[in-house]
Motif scaffolding. Structure first.
Motif, mmCIF file in Angstrom:
data_model
loop_
_atom_site.group_PDB
_atom_site.id
_atom_site.type_symbol
_atom_site.label_atom_id
_atom_site.label_comp_id
_atom_site.label_asym_id
_atom_site.label_seq_id
_atom_site.Cartn_x
_atom_site.Cartn_y
_atom_site.Cartn_z
ATOM 1 N N ASP A 115 17.793 -13.390 -22.889
ATOM 2 C CA ASP A 115 16.529 -13.026 -23.522
ATOM 3 C C ASP A 115 15.520 -12.653 -22.439
ATOM 4 O OD1 ASP A 115 15.319 -15.427 -22.513
ATOM 5 O OD2 ASP A 115 16.089 -16.521 -24.250
ATOM 6 N N LEU A 116 14.391 -12.122 -22.851
ATOM 7 C CA LEU A 116 13.421 -11.594 -21.898
ATOM 8 C C LEU A 116 12.863 -12.685 -20.994
ATOM 9 C CD1 LEU A 116 11.808 -9.213 -20.827
ATOM 10 C CD2 LEU A 116 10.122 -9.602 -22.652
ATOM 11 N N LYS A 117 12.604 -13.852 -21.532
ATOM 12 C CA LYS A 117 12.055 -14.942 -20.725
ATOM 13 C C LYS A 117 13.044 -15.356 -19.633
ATOM 14 C CE LYS A 117 10.109 -19.610 -21.033
ATOM 15 N NZ LYS A 117 9.741 -20.736 -21.958
ATOM 16 N N ALA A 118 14.296 -15.527 -20.028
ATOM 17 C CA ALA A 118 15.313 -15.932 -19.046
ATOM 18 C C ALA A 118 15.578 -14.815 -18.045
ATOM 19 C CB ALA A 118 16.602 -16.307 -19.772
ATOM 20 N N ALA A 140 12.722 -14.738 -15.479
ATOM 21 C CA ALA A 140 12.852 -15.846 -14.521
ATOM 22 C C ALA A 140 13.956 -15.553 -13.518
ATOM 23 C CB ALA A 140 13.138 -17.143 -15.268
ATOM 24 N N GLU A 141 15.054 -14.990 -13.995
ATOM 25 C CA GLU A 141 16.168 -14.671 -13.098
ATOM 26 C C GLU A 141 15.779 -13.554 -12.135
ATOM 27 O OE1 GLU A 141 21.014 -14.046 -13.438
ATOM 28 O OE2 GLU A 141 19.769 -14.251 -15.237
ATOM 29 N N TRP A 142 15.025 -12.580 -12.642
ATOM 30 C CA TRP A 142 14.542 -11.482 -11.794
ATOM 31 C C TRP A 142 13.632 -11.998 -10.679
ATOM 32 C CZ3 TRP A 142 9.260 -9.528 -12.294
ATOM 33 C CH2 TRP A 142 8.996 -8.394 -11.533
ATOM 34 N N ARG A 143 12.758 -12.939 -10.987
ATOM 35 C CA ARG A 143 11.855 -13.501 -9.974
ATOM 36 C C ARG A 143 12.653 -14.245 -8.888
ATOM 37 N NH1 ARG A 143 7.744 -17.205 -11.679
ATOM 38 N NH2 ARG A 143 6.385 -16.304 -10.039
ATOM 39 N N GLU A 144 13.684 -14.939 -9.311
ATOM 40 C CA GLU A 144 14.535 -15.619 -8.323
ATOM 41 C C GLU A 144 15.309 -14.602 -7.489
ATOM 42 O OE1 GLU A 144 14.745 -18.780 -7.376
ATOM 43 O OE2 GLU A 144 13.015 -19.085 -8.713
ATOM 44 N N PRO A 152 5.695 -11.386 -8.494
ATOM 45 C CA PRO A 152 5.186 -10.994 -9.813
ATOM 46 C C PRO A 152 5.640 -11.969 -10.892
ATOM 47 C CG PRO A 152 6.098 -9.110 -8.656
ATOM 48 C CD PRO A 152 6.469 -10.314 -7.846
ATOM 49 N N THR A 153 4.769 -12.208 -11.855
ATOM 50 C CA THR A 153 5.101 -13.126 -12.937
ATOM 51 C C THR A 153 5.756 -12.430 -14.121
ATOM 52 O OG1 THR A 153 2.874 -12.872 -13.855
ATOM 53 C CG2 THR A 153 3.221 -14.679 -12.295
ATOM 54 N N ALA A 154 5.684 -11.106 -14.157
ATOM 55 C CA ALA A 154 6.254 -10.347 -15.277
ATOM 56 C C ALA A 154 6.761 -9.010 -14.770
ATOM 57 C CB ALA A 154 5.206 -10.130 -16.361
ATOM 58 N N LEU A 155 7.663 -8.427 -15.505
ATOM 59 C CA LEU A 155 8.137 -7.085 -15.190
ATOM 60 C C LEU A 155 6.964 -6.105 -15.256
ATOM 61 C CD1 LEU A 155 11.354 -7.299 -17.340
ATOM 62 C CD2 LEU A 155 11.337 -6.971 -14.858
ATOM 63 N N PRO A 156 6.985 -5.032 -14.488
ATOM 64 C CA PRO A 156 5.864 -4.090 -14.485
ATOM 65 C C PRO A 156 5.610 -3.501 -15.876
ATOM 66 C CG PRO A 156 7.355 -3.642 -12.655
ATOM 67 C CD PRO A 156 8.048 -4.636 -13.531
ATOM 68 N N SER A 157 4.338 -3.360 -16.218
ATOM 69 C CA SER A 157 3.961 -2.729 -17.484
ATOM 70 C C SER A 157 3.885 -1.222 -17.295
ATOM 71 C CB SER A 157 2.602 -3.255 -17.957
ATOM 72 O OG SER A 157 1.573 -2.791 -17.093
ATOM 73 N N ASP A 158 3.827 -0.488 -18.395
ATOM 74 C CA ASP A 158 3.693 0.964 -18.290
ATOM 75 C C ASP A 158 2.421 1.345 -17.548
ATOM 76 O OD1 ASP A 158 6.029 1.122 -19.702
ATOM 77 O OD2 ASP A 158 5.200 2.246 -21.397
ATOM 78 N N ALA A 159 1.355 0.594 -17.778
ATOM 79 C CA ALA A 159 0.084 0.893 -17.119
ATOM 80 C C ALA A 159 0.184 0.775 -15.605
ATOM 81 C CB ALA A 159 -1.010 -0.028 -17.648
ATOM 82 N N ASP A 160 1.092 -0.047 -15.121
ATOM 83 C CA ASP A 160 1.251 -0.236 -13.677
ATOM 84 C C ASP A 160 1.799 1.006 -12.983
ATOM 85 O OD1 ASP A 160 0.357 -2.872 -13.821
ATOM 86 O OD2 ASP A 160 2.378 -3.663 -14.155
ATOM 87 N N PHE A 161 2.331 1.945 -13.774
ATOM 88 C CA PHE A 161 2.909 3.151 -13.197
ATOM 89 C C PHE A 161 1.940 4.326 -13.203
ATOM 90 C CE2 PHE A 161 6.583 0.595 -14.238
ATOM 91 C CZ PHE A 161 7.455 0.845 -13.189
#
Length: 397
Positions: free
Chosen positions: A380-383, A386-390, A311-320
């Motif tokens: 920050d959210l961007k970092a 990226a860390e979450w994806r790794e 995934p490129t981003a954390l899940p959105s509310d709509a994804d739930f």
């Protein structure tokens, strides 16, 4: 002058006097006006009889057969407020708000909309023919049949269509969940839960006022308002017995602990809290101490990572949303869990709890997560993303 008019050019003055409560300048008050007050008095007597567990007194106000369905529920309060009466001759339909509290659990009343059918008896007194949820309002458990109540050390389980032995299994799960949640979150919450076990997924949907199709793959949900004040009705954990029956021992415990976490964190969960955090944290507490690895607990996300679909981003509310595909929903839950697991691994469990609370101090979503990340986690959210994806690649690759 109010209430005066001239009847003729000769100056004959006719005074319209309010001689009784039924007479007004235009004629008589409608029957519905008096019916509302009469119905309220009947329902006041009915509510008192319910609290007194006096079936004979209930019968004096109308049908009493339904009382067997609710009689086992320990009630601290029960009252009606009539909001409208629609009369047609000797029959009427009343709109009312039912307010009730479960003894020892609700610190404020549950309020639900009800519709009551009434009729006049031989003495021209109203009596209740039937009561049901108002249109679009959820059912109460006793609308589905006779309620059986089982008490645990930290729980009260109310069920319809299940044996006491079966309900005791849910009390045992809840009794293990409460101290597990307190160990992770802290003890500043009620530390007890109410669990509702309807007969089927259709019964679960009735309690939630939604179609059964929305919950077929969902083992349990928790009701309650985010950011609820201290004086509020207790959250209800509502079980889907159809889906729950498919879970193993560990899975069943994880689900009850997950839902109990929602109860504990309710006051610190606000409109600013994203679902990836609230659901991810509840899963983190649920899996905490089970020994389940990411590969075991996040199979859908693991498959995506293996196929290089990180995934490129954390899940959105709509994804739930429950209406989507089961695979997409599972991937969203797993992604939120892995984000919270990463925080606990790299910043510590205390920081994870502090981060959750810091997000919830905001009343609106924009900037809440970013500010909490900077203040509590020093990122920050961007970092973080990226860390979450790794982290996903390292744990699931």
């Amino acid at each position: 002058m109010a209430g005066r008019r001239r009847a003729s050019k000769h100056g004959v003055v006719v005074l319209c006097l309010l001689l009784t409560s039924l007479v007004a300048c235009g004629g008589r008050a409608t029957a519905t006006d008096t019916a509302k007050a009469d119905v309220q008095r009947v329902l006041d007597r009915r509510a008192t009889a319910v609290l007194d567990r006096d079936k004979a007194a209930i019968a004096e106000t109308g049908t009493a057969s339904w009382f067997e369905d609710v009689s086992a529920v320990p009630l601290a309060s029960w009252s009606y407020k009539v909001t409208g009466v629609h009369r047609s001759g000797s029959t009427a339909t009343a709109d009312a708000e039912l307010r009730y509290q479960v003894q020892g659990y609700d610190s404020a009343p549950v309020t639900v909309a009800r519709t009551l059918d009434l009729s006049l008896d031989a003495s021209d007194r109203w009596y209740v023919v039937g009561e049901k949820p108002a249109k679009k309002a959820p059912q109460q458990l006793w609308d589905q049949g006779e309620v059986t109540v089982v008490r645990g050390r930290h729980s009260m389980v109310l069920g319809v269509g299940h044996s006491g032995e079966k309900l005791h299994t849910f009390a045992d799960l809840a009794d293990r969940a409460v101290p597990a949640v307190s160990d992770a979150w802290g003890t500043e919450w009620s530390r007890h839960v109410v669990v509702l076990v309807p007969r089927s997924v259709e019964g679960m949907a009735g309690l939630l006022g939604s179609p059964a199709s929305s919950y077929r793959g969902i083992a349990a949900v928790t009701t309650g308002e985010t950011g609820a004040p201290a004086q509020a009705p207790a959250d209800r954990i509502i079980v889907n017995p159809d889906a729950y029956g498919l879970l193993g021992t560990v899975g069943g415990q994880v689900v009850l602990t997950h839902e109990t976490t929602h109860v504990a964190t309710r006051a610190d969960t606000t409109a600013a809290t994203p679902l990836w955090l609230s659901e991810g944290y509840a899963d983190w507490v649920g899996y905490r101490g089970t020994g389940r690895t990411p590969a075991e607990a996040a199979p859908e996300l693991g498959e995506a990572v293996a196929e290089r679909r990180v995934p490129t981003a954390l899940p959105s509310d709509a994804d739930f949303g429950f209406a989507g595909s089961a695979t997409a929903l599972a991937t969203s839950y797993e992604g939120g869990w892995m984000a919270c697991r990463m925080i606990a691994d790299r910043w510590g469990e205390a920081k994870l709890g502090a981060f959750y609370r810091a997000v919830g101090t905001h009343t609106k979503r924009p900037g809440a997560v970013e500010e909490a990340m900077a203040k509590v986690l020093g990122t920050d959210l961007k970092a973080f993303t990226a860390e979450w994806r790794e982290y996903l690649r390292a744990q699931l690759g």
